[in-house]
Design a protein around this motif. Structure first.
Motif, PDB file in Angstrom:
ATOM      1  N   THR A  22       0.828  -1.208   0.000  1.00 48.16           N
ATOM      2  CA  THR A  22       0.000   0.000   0.000  1.00 48.16           C
ATOM      3  C   THR A  22       0.859   1.254   0.000  1.00 48.16           C
ATOM      4  O   THR A  22       0.605   2.208  -0.749  1.00 48.16           O
ATOM      5  N   TRP A  23       1.882   1.265   0.830  1.00 45.57           N
ATOM      6  CA  TRP A  23       2.767   2.426   0.930  1.00 45.57           C
ATOM      7  C   TRP A  23       3.454   2.700  -0.407  1.00 45.57           C
ATOM      8  O   TRP A  23       3.465   3.832  -0.899  1.00 45.57           O
ATOM      9  N   THR A  24       4.028   1.651  -0.998  1.00 44.39           N
ATOM     10  CA  THR A  24       4.726   1.816  -2.276  1.00 44.39           C
ATOM     11  C   THR A  24       3.760   2.224  -3.378  1.00 44.39           C
ATOM     12  O   THR A  24       4.049   3.113  -4.192  1.00 44.39           O
ATOM     13  N   GLY A  25       2.601   1.569  -3.429  1.00 45.70           N
ATOM     14  CA  GLY A  25       1.623   1.890  -4.461  1.00 45.70           C
ATOM     15  C   GLY A  25       1.110   3.313  -4.360  1.00 45.70           C
ATOM     16  O   GLY A  25       0.921   3.994  -5.376  1.00 45.70           O
ATOM     17  N   THR A  26       0.898   3.776  -3.137  1.00 39.47           N
ATOM     18  CA  THR A  26       0.426   5.151  -2.954  1.00 39.47           C
ATOM     19  C   THR A  26       1.483   6.153  -3.380  1.00 39.47           C
ATOM     20  O   THR A  26       1.176   7.181  -3.997  1.00 39.47           O
ATOM     21  N   ASP A  27       2.746   5.868  -3.072  1.00 35.55           N
ATOM     22  CA  ASP A  27       3.833   6.747  -3.513  1.00 35.55           C
ATOM     23  C   ASP A  27       3.828   6.893  -5.035  1.00 35.55           C
ATOM     24  O   ASP A  27       3.928   8.005  -5.573  1.00 35.55           O
ATOM     25  N   TYR A  47       4.321  13.627   1.865  1.00 33.61           N
ATOM     26  CA  TYR A  47       5.199  13.032   2.876  1.00 33.61           C
ATOM     27  C   TYR A  47       5.060  13.731   4.227  1.00 33.61           C
ATOM     28  O   TYR A  47       5.146  13.085   5.282  1.00 33.61           O
ATOM     29  N   ALA A  48       4.850  15.042   4.204  1.00 39.95           N
ATOM     30  CA  ALA A  48       4.663  15.757   5.471  1.00 39.95           C
ATOM     31  C   ALA A  48       3.411  15.258   6.190  1.00 39.95           C
ATOM     32  O   ALA A  48       3.422  15.013   7.406  1.00 39.95           O
ATOM     33  N   LEU A  49       2.323  15.086   5.435  1.00 40.19           N
ATOM     34  CA  LEU A  49       1.087  14.589   6.042  1.00 40.19           C
ATOM     35  C   LEU A  49       1.231  13.132   6.478  1.00 40.19           C
ATOM     36  O   LEU A  49       0.723  12.736   7.540  1.00 40.19           O
ATOM     37  N   THR A  50       1.925  12.329   5.662  1.00 42.23           N
ATOM     38  CA  THR A  50       2.075  10.909   5.985  1.00 42.23           C
ATOM     39  C   THR A  50       2.876  10.708   7.268  1.00 42.23           C
ATOM     40  O   THR A  50       2.423  10.039   8.211  1.00 42.23           O
ATOM     41  N   TYR A  51       4.069  11.299   7.301  1.00 40.90           N
ATOM     42  CA  TYR A  51       4.908  11.108   8.484  1.00 40.90           C
ATOM     43  C   TYR A  51       4.353  11.853   9.695  1.00 40.90           C
ATOM     44  O   TYR A  51       4.517  11.405  10.838  1.00 40.90           O
ATOM     45  N   GLY A  52       3.692  12.971   9.446  1.00 39.65           N
ATOM     46  CA  GLY A  52       3.025  13.650  10.549  1.00 39.65           C
ATOM     47  C   GLY A  52       1.898  12.806  11.117  1.00 39.65           C
ATOM     48  O   GLY A  52       1.693  12.750  12.337  1.00 39.65           O
ATOM     49  N   GLY A  53       1.169  12.112  10.222  1.00 46.28           N
ATOM     50  CA  GLY A  53       0.105  11.222  10.680  1.00 46.28           C
ATOM     51  C   GLY A  53       0.640  10.043  11.468  1.00 46.28           C
ATOM     52  O   GLY A  53       0.034   9.614  12.461  1.00 46.28           O
ATOM     53  N   ILE A  54       1.787   9.513  11.033  1.00 42.89           N
ATOM     54  CA  ILE A  54       2.399   8.399  11.771  1.00 42.89           C
ATOM     55  C   ILE A  54       2.794   8.849  13.180  1.00 42.89           C
ATOM     56  O   ILE A  54       2.547   8.147  14.170  1.00 42.89           O
ATOM     57  N   ALA A  55       3.406  10.021  13.263  1.00 39.89           N
ATOM     58  CA  ALA A  55       3.824  10.527  14.576  1.00 39.89           C
ATOM     59  C   ALA A  55       2.617  10.789  15.476  1.00 39.89           C
ATOM     60  O   ALA A  55       2.604  10.405  16.657  1.00 39.89           O
ATOM     61  N   ALA A  56       1.586  11.427  14.904  1.00 37.27           N
ATOM     62  CA  ALA A  56       0.395  11.719  15.707  1.00 37.27           C
ATOM     63  C   ALA A  56      -0.325  10.435  16.105  1.00 37.27           C
ATOM     64  O   ALA A  56      -0.779  10.287  17.249  1.00 37.27           O
ATOM     65  N   GLY A  57      -0.422   9.481  15.154  1.00 33.73           N
ATOM     66  CA  GLY A  57      -1.078   8.218  15.463  1.00 33.73           C
ATOM     67  C   GLY A  57      -0.348   7.427  16.530  1.00 33.73           C
ATOM     68  O   GLY A  57      -0.972   6.800  17.401  1.00 33.73           O
ATOM     69  N   SER A  58       0.978   7.451  16.485  1.00 31.72           N
ATOM     70  CA  SER A  58       1.760   6.743  17.504  1.00 31.72           C
ATOM     71  C   SER A  58       1.479   7.306  18.893  1.00 31.72           C
ATOM     72  O   SER A  58       1.316   6.562  19.866  1.00 31.72           O
ATOM     73  N   TRP A  59       1.414   8.620  18.969  1.00 31.89           N
ATOM     74  CA  TRP A  59       1.151   9.255  20.266  1.00 31.89           C
ATOM     75  C   TRP A  59      -0.274   8.962  20.753  1.00 31.89           C
ATOM     76  O   TRP A  59      -0.489   8.614  21.915  1.00 31.89           O
ATOM     77  N   ILE A  60      -1.243   9.082  19.832  1.00 31.77           N
ATOM     78  CA  ILE A  60      -2.648   8.890  20.228  1.00 31.77           C
ATOM     79  C   ILE A  60      -2.906   7.456  20.677  1.00 31.77           C
ATOM     80  O   ILE A  60      -3.443   7.212  21.768  1.00 31.77           O
ATOM     81  N   TRP A  61      -2.504   6.477  19.844  1.00 31.99           N
ATOM     82  CA  TRP A  61      -2.800   5.086  20.199  1.00 31.99           C
ATOM     83  C   TRP A  61      -1.923   4.598  21.347  1.00 31.99           C
ATOM     84  O   TRP A  61      -2.325   3.709  22.105  1.00 31.99           O
ATOM     85  N   GLY A  62      -0.743   5.183  21.494  1.00 24.56           N
ATOM     86  CA  GLY A  62       0.065   4.861  22.665  1.00 24.56           C
ATOM     87  C   GLY A  62      -0.600   5.331  23.948  1.00 24.56           C
ATOM     88  O   GLY A  62      -0.605   4.619  24.967  1.00 24.56           O
ATOM     89  N   ALA A  63      -1.184   6.541  23.887  1.00 23.75           N
ATOM     90  CA  ALA A  63      -1.894   7.056  25.057  1.00 23.75           C
ATOM     91  C   ALA A  63      -3.131   6.218  25.358  1.00 23.75           C
ATOM     92  O   ALA A  63      -3.454   5.950  26.525  1.00 23.75           O
TER      93      ALA A  63
END
Length: 214
Positions: A22-27, A47-63
């Motif tokens: 999915t990641w490769t195909g979307t790129d 890429y800014a939205l993708t990596y920003g989403g990963i960082a935000a998602g990691s924090w949210i689901w970790g919490a």
């Protein structure tokens, strides 16, 4: 979600493969769907939205996992993924066509002055004669043209109606330099130029509209 290491490993491998595909195909899709002149800008935003989403998602689901449980967080994350997939089905991205990418065959106008690439600003004016019955169609086409030209780099785009001769409409826009004016027209696609053809068809004058530069 399971106490079996083997089952967990199998599903993690399947999930990882799906993630990679999915990641490769979307790129690739983002690069192919973007006009060439704006591909770099599009990829940077993506890429800014993708990596920003990963960082935000990691924090949210970790919490969530910390305050509730890991199982609860994984189930809610899976539900969020299904919701996003459903939104993609209900609101799909419009598939691009060849006309979206194919540039127009623009030729630079002949000028009485020898302009340099950085000469400017350049102001363009186009006059139209529109009958009363065609005004609604004309305004609809003009909205499409404003969107296309603004996307390609036109600034201060305006449409004015002559108060003394109501059938006369004047479109104006500017570019910072002569080079920007040329680039603007090369960025327009054939689909964008079709809007001009529709506008010319609505023009009621004896001669086709002509772009006057100053």
């Amino acid at each position: 979600l399971t106490s079996s290491v083997g089952v967990a490993a199998i599903f993690m491998a399947i999930g990882g493969a799906g993630w990679l595909i999915t990641w490769t195909g979307t790129d690739v899709w983002v690069q192919l769907a973007s006009p060439r002149w704006v591909a770099g800008r599009t990829l940077s935003i993506y890429y800014a939205l993708t990596y920003g989403g990963i960082a935000a998602g990691s924090w949210i689901w970790g919490a969530v996992a910390q305050n509730y449980s890991l199982t609860w967080a994984l189930l809610r994350a899976a539900g969020a993924l299904l919701l996003v997939a459903a939104v993609g089905i209900v609101l799909p991205v419009r598939p691009w066509e060849e006309s979206d990418q194919e540039s127009s065959d623009f030729r630079a106008p002949e000028l009485a002055l020898d302009l340099k690439p950085r000469s400017g600003p350049i102001v363009a004016r186009v006059d139209y004669s529109i009958s009363e019955k065609d005004i609604d169609a004309f305004l609809a086409r003009m909205r499409a043209k404003r969107h296309a030209f603004s996307r390609a780099g036109a600034r201060n785009w305006t449409l004015q109606r002559n108060l003394h001769t109501p059938s006369l409409w004047t479109e104006t826009f500017r570019t910072p330099t002569w080079m920007d004016f040329l680039r603007l027209h090369h960025r327009l696609t054939l689909a964008d130029k079709e809007v001009d053809q529709h506008l010319f068809a609505l023009h009621a004058g004896d001669h086709p509209p002509r772009t006057v530069l100053s």
